[in-house]
Every structure is written in structure tokens, then in C-alpha cells.
Scaffold this motif. Structure first.
Motif, PDB file in Angstrom:
ATOM      1  N   ALA A  16       0.837  -1.198   0.000  1.00 31.62           N
ATOM      2  CA  ALA A  16       0.000   0.000   0.000  1.00 31.62           C
ATOM      3  C   ALA A  16       0.873   1.248   0.000  1.00 31.62           C
ATOM      4  N   TYR A  17       1.915   1.233   0.815  1.00 33.14           N
ATOM      5  CA  TYR A  17       2.848   2.366   0.859  1.00 33.14           C
ATOM      6  C   TYR A  17       3.500   2.564  -0.507  1.00 33.14           C
ATOM      7  N   ALA A  18       3.977   1.461  -1.097  1.00 34.30           N
ATOM      8  CA  ALA A  18       4.643   1.551  -2.396  1.00 34.30           C
ATOM      9  C   ALA A  18       3.700   2.082  -3.461  1.00 34.30           C
ATOM     10  N   ALA A  19       2.459   1.621  -3.466  1.00 35.34           N
ATOM     11  CA  ALA A  19       1.490   2.066  -4.467  1.00 35.34           C
ATOM     12  C   ALA A  19       1.223   3.562  -4.344  1.00 35.34           C
ATOM     13  N   GLN A  22       4.457   5.502  -5.434  1.00 42.82           N
ATOM     14  CA  GLN A  22       4.699   5.411  -6.874  1.00 42.82           C
ATOM     15  C   GLN A  22       3.719   6.319  -7.612  1.00 42.82           C
ATOM     16  N   ALA A  23       2.468   6.352  -7.162  1.00 44.95           N
ATOM     17  CA  ALA A  23       1.474   7.223  -7.794  1.00 44.95           C
ATOM     18  C   ALA A  23       1.831   8.692  -7.591  1.00 44.95           C
ATOM     19  N   ARG A  24       2.238   9.046  -6.380  1.00 45.56           N
ATOM     20  CA  ARG A  24       2.627  10.427  -6.115  1.00 45.56           C
ATOM     21  C   ARG A  24       3.864  10.816  -6.922  1.00 45.56           C
ATOM     22  N   ALA A  25       4.802   9.880  -7.029  1.00 49.42           N
ATOM     23  CA  ALA A  25       6.010  10.156  -7.813  1.00 49.42           C
ATOM     24  C   ALA A  25       5.663  10.395  -9.274  1.00 49.42           C
ATOM     25  N   PHE A  26       4.727   9.614  -9.784  1.00 47.86           N
ATOM     26  CA  PHE A  26       4.314   9.757 -11.190  1.00 47.86           C
ATOM     27  C   PHE A  26       3.674  11.122 -11.431  1.00 47.86           C
ATOM     28  N   GLY A  27       2.899  11.580 -10.446  1.00 42.13           N
ATOM     29  CA  GLY A  27       2.192  12.841 -10.629  1.00 42.13           C
ATOM     30  C   GLY A  27       2.961  14.070 -10.182  1.00 42.13           C
ATOM     31  N   SER A  28       4.136  13.870  -9.561  1.00 42.75           N
ATOM     32  CA  SER A  28       4.892  15.000  -9.029  1.00 42.75           C
ATOM     33  C   SER A  28       5.514  15.830 -10.153  1.00 42.75           C
ATOM     34  N   ARG A  29       5.526  17.141  -9.955  1.00 38.98           N
ATOM     35  CA  ARG A  29       6.174  18.043 -10.910  1.00 38.98           C
ATOM     36  C   ARG A  29       7.395  18.705 -10.279  1.00 38.98           C
ATOM     37  N   VAL A  45      21.175  10.851  -3.706  1.00 39.06           N
ATOM     38  CA  VAL A  45      20.096   9.872  -3.541  1.00 39.06           C
ATOM     39  C   VAL A  45      20.171   8.785  -4.616  1.00 39.06           C
ATOM     40  N   LEU A  46      20.097   7.529  -4.166  1.00 41.04           N
ATOM     41  CA  LEU A  46      20.143   6.372  -5.068  1.00 41.04           C
ATOM     42  C   LEU A  46      18.917   5.492  -4.803  1.00 41.04           C
ATOM     43  N   PRO A  47      17.848   5.681  -5.561  1.00 40.80           N
ATOM     44  CA  PRO A  47      16.632   4.871  -5.343  1.00 40.80           C
ATOM     45  C   PRO A  47      16.829   3.416  -5.767  1.00 40.80           C
ATOM     46  N   GLY A  48      15.812   2.616  -5.472  1.00 46.78           N
ATOM     47  CA  GLY A  48      15.861   1.208  -5.825  1.00 46.78           C
ATOM     48  C   GLY A  48      15.369   0.939  -7.236  1.00 46.78           C
ATOM     49  N   ILE A  49      15.348  -0.320  -7.595  1.00 48.26           N
ATOM     50  CA  ILE A  49      14.926  -0.728  -8.923  1.00 48.26           C
ATOM     51  C   ILE A  49      13.450  -0.370  -9.141  1.00 48.26           C
ATOM     52  N   TYR A  50      13.129   0.092 -10.338  1.00 53.71           N
ATOM     53  CA  TYR A  50      11.787   0.545 -10.728  1.00 53.71           C
ATOM     54  C   TYR A  50      11.350   1.822 -10.010  1.00 53.71           C
ATOM     55  N   GLU A  51      12.260   2.453  -9.289  1.00 55.89           N
ATOM     56  CA  GLU A  51      11.920   3.678  -8.572  1.00 55.89           C
ATOM     57  C   GLU A  51      12.608   4.877  -9.215  1.00 55.89           C
ATOM     58  N   THR A  52      11.924   6.018  -9.225  1.00 54.92           N
ATOM     59  CA  THR A  52      12.585   7.277  -9.547  1.00 54.92           C
ATOM     60  C   THR A  52      12.952   7.965  -8.233  1.00 54.92           C
ATOM     61  N   TRP A  53      13.699   9.051  -8.328  1.00 54.73           N
ATOM     62  CA  TRP A  53      14.094   9.757  -7.111  1.00 54.73           C
ATOM     63  C   TRP A  53      12.884  10.283  -6.353  1.00 54.73           C
ATOM     64  N   ARG A  54      11.788  10.528  -7.045  1.00 51.13           N
ATOM     65  CA  ARG A  54      10.605  11.080  -6.380  1.00 51.13           C
ATOM     66  C   ARG A  54       9.962  10.084  -5.406  1.00 51.13           C
ATOM     67  N   PHE A  55      10.280   8.806  -5.557  1.00 49.88           N
ATOM     68  CA  PHE A  55       9.777   7.808  -4.612  1.00 49.88           C
ATOM     69  C   PHE A  55      10.323   8.077  -3.212  1.00 49.88           C
ATOM     70  N   MET A  56      11.486   8.722  -3.157  1.00 54.61           N
ATOM     71  CA  MET A  56      12.129   9.027  -1.883  1.00 54.61           C
ATOM     72  C   MET A  56      11.986  10.499  -1.522  1.00 54.61           C
ATOM     73  N   GLN A  57      11.014  11.156  -2.118  1.00 52.46           N
ATOM     74  CA  GLN A  57      10.872  12.597  -1.936  1.00 52.46           C
ATOM     75  C   GLN A  57      10.654  13.030  -0.482  1.00 52.46           C
ATOM     76  N   GLY A 201       8.075  -4.649   9.788  1.00 57.99           N
ATOM     77  CA  GLY A 201       8.231  -5.395   8.549  1.00 57.99           C
ATOM     78  C   GLY A 201       8.042  -4.492   7.349  1.00 57.99           C
ATOM     79  N   GLY A 202       8.638  -4.905   6.236  1.00 62.08           N
ATOM     80  CA  GLY A 202       8.455  -4.161   5.001  1.00 62.08           C
ATOM     81  C   GLY A 202       9.761  -3.916   4.266  1.00 62.08           C
ATOM     82  N   HIS A 203       9.605  -3.635   2.996  1.00 64.18           N
ATOM     83  CA  HIS A 203      10.751  -3.291   2.143  1.00 64.18           C
ATOM     84  C   HIS A 203      10.707  -1.827   1.726  1.00 64.18           C
ATOM     85  N   PHE A 204       9.491  -1.309   1.577  1.00 70.49           N
ATOM     86  CA  PHE A 204       9.301   0.078   1.135  1.00 70.49           C
ATOM     87  C   PHE A 204       8.953   1.017   2.292  1.00 70.49           C
ATOM     88  N   ARG A 205       8.029   0.608   3.128  1.00 73.93           N
ATOM     89  CA  ARG A 205       7.524   1.503   4.164  1.00 73.93           C
ATOM     90  C   ARG A 205       8.561   1.837   5.227  1.00 73.93           C
TER      91      ARG A 205
END
Length: 221
Positions: A16-19, A22-29, A45-57, A201-205
Motif C-alpha cells: 500500500a505504501y509503495a502504491a 509510486q502514484a505520487r512520484a508519477f504525478g509530481s512536478r 540519492v540512489l533509489p531502488g529498482i523501478y523507482e525514480t528519485w521522487r519515490f524518496m521525496q 516489517g516491510g521493504h518500502f515503508r
């Protein structure tokens, strides 16, 4: 709550956190250049695979508010390239912008690239790295993945094995990870590093856990 139910809940919360992000990163300007000013220790900043830097905004904005210039390396895109190529891009960026005493802030695969940077020609430019949920020893789940970029994260892949064998940079790394990571059953403990196991627990959150920012503040003080 039983262990199985607790892990199932963590897994659901993690995705849920990742979703959401990822949606916020896609819509971020937001523009990367907006974060590069500051008098503090520079953070890359070095994000993970399939992530842009905005995922860590959220972490980027917090670090910038604390006075740090924060750099993102947009050519990494979604980090699908081999770790060695990612590291070359990062090293080139550090040299091009003449950055020194840098702290690397990495998530997942980004931590592998960061460690490679710390072993390469730009090693002297890096103070240390905070790596969150990084598969330093690989993940056995990677062996059954469909894409080559994910299979390259398997424990016996040559790039993972070679990186694991080189431990001279480990003492400058802080590895933060959850005690249950649905993507890395082996965990992210790194010999010789400062290892911080979170009771969750978690990988993203885990990126949103207060301890992550606290450890970054210490490393970049």
C-alpha cells in the motif's frame, strides 16, 4: 496476533505504501534542481529498482529542510541497468559536480550501486552511506523473476558475489532494515557495517520510519 498474520499485515501495508508513493512520484512536478542548494553535507540519492528519485521525496525534502544540498541522478531512471553501470553514472556525477564528503542515501538496489561507488575511483569523495533495505547478499526470490535486471539480484549472481566479497567499504555504511522484508528473506545485515534492525516489517515503508532520518542526521552531521 500470530506471526503469520503479522507478516501478512506488514506485507499488505508495504505494498500500500509503495502504491501510494509510486502514484505520487508519477504525478509530481518537482524539479531536482530545487533541492541542490544548502550549506550542509551534500547528500546523493540512489533509489531502488523501478523507482525514480521522487519515490524518496519525503526523505529528500526533510534533508533539504535541514540544510543539506540533495542531489539526484536522473539518468539512472528506474535503475534497471547493472550495478556497475549505475555506479559509473554516480561516480561521474560526483566528479562532474566536484562533490566531496558526500553521504549516499540509498534504497534497495541503490545501496549496491552505492557500495560499488565506495569501492571505485570516486571512493574518496564519499563520507559514508545510509542504505535502507539493501540486498547486500542478494535475494533468493530473484532467481525466479522474469526480468534479467531482477535475476541479477540473486545471491549467486557474479555481481552480487563479487560485491559481497569486498568488505573494505563496509565500515562506512549504515544498513537499516526491517526484521521481516518480503523481498529480502536473507535480510540486509552487512558484516562490518553499523546494522540497524527495525522491529517492523516491510521493504518500502521502512523509508518512512523515523530511525532512517535519525541515522541520516548522524551520518551527515
Amino acid at each position: 496476533m500470530t506471526g503469520v498474520l503479522r507478516r501478512a499485515l506488514w506485507w499488505a501495508e508495504d505494498y500500500a505504501y509503495a502504491a501510494v508513493w509510486q502514484a505520487r512520484a508519477f504525478g509530481s512536478r518537482s524539479r531536482a534542481e530545487a533541492y541542490t542548494r544548502g550549506a550542509g553535507v551534500p547528500i546523493v540519492v540512489l533509489p531502488g529498482i523501478y523507482e525514480t528519485w521522487r519515490f524518496m521525496q519525503p526523505l529528500i525534502e526533510r534533508a533539504h529542510r535541514d540544510g543539506h544540498p540533495v542531489h539526484v541522478i536522473e539518468p539512472l531512471e528506474r535503475n534497471l541497468r547493472p550495478v556497475a553501470e549505475m555506479a559509473q553514472s554516480v561516480s561521474g556525477y560526483l566528479a562532474q559536480h566536484d562533490l566531496h564528503d558526500v553521504v549516499l542515501l540509498a534504497h534497495s538496489k541503490g545501496g549496491l550501486a552505492g557500495k560499488q561507488v565506495m569501492l571505485g575511483p570516486a571512493a574518496s569523495r564519499v563520507r559514508g552511506m545510509l542504505a535502507v533495505a539493501t540486498p547486500f547478499g542478494g535475494s533468493r526470490y530473484a532467481r525466479i523473476m522474469l526480468t534479467r535486471s531482477l535475476r541479477a539480484l540473486a545471491p549467486r549472481h557474479p555481481s552480487i558475489a563479487a560485491l559481497s566479497a569486498q568488505q573494505q567499504a563496509n565500515g562506512r555504511i549504515v544498513s537499516v532494515y526491517a526484521r521481516f522484508d518480503p523481498h529480502i528473506p536473507e535480510g540486509s545485515e552487512l558484516p562490518g557495517a553499523k546494522n540497524v534492525a527495525l522491529d517492523t516489517g516491510g521493504h518500502f515503508r521502512v523509508l518512512a520510519h523515523p530511525r532512517v532520518m535519525a541515522e541520516l542526521a548522524v551520518l551527515a552531521a
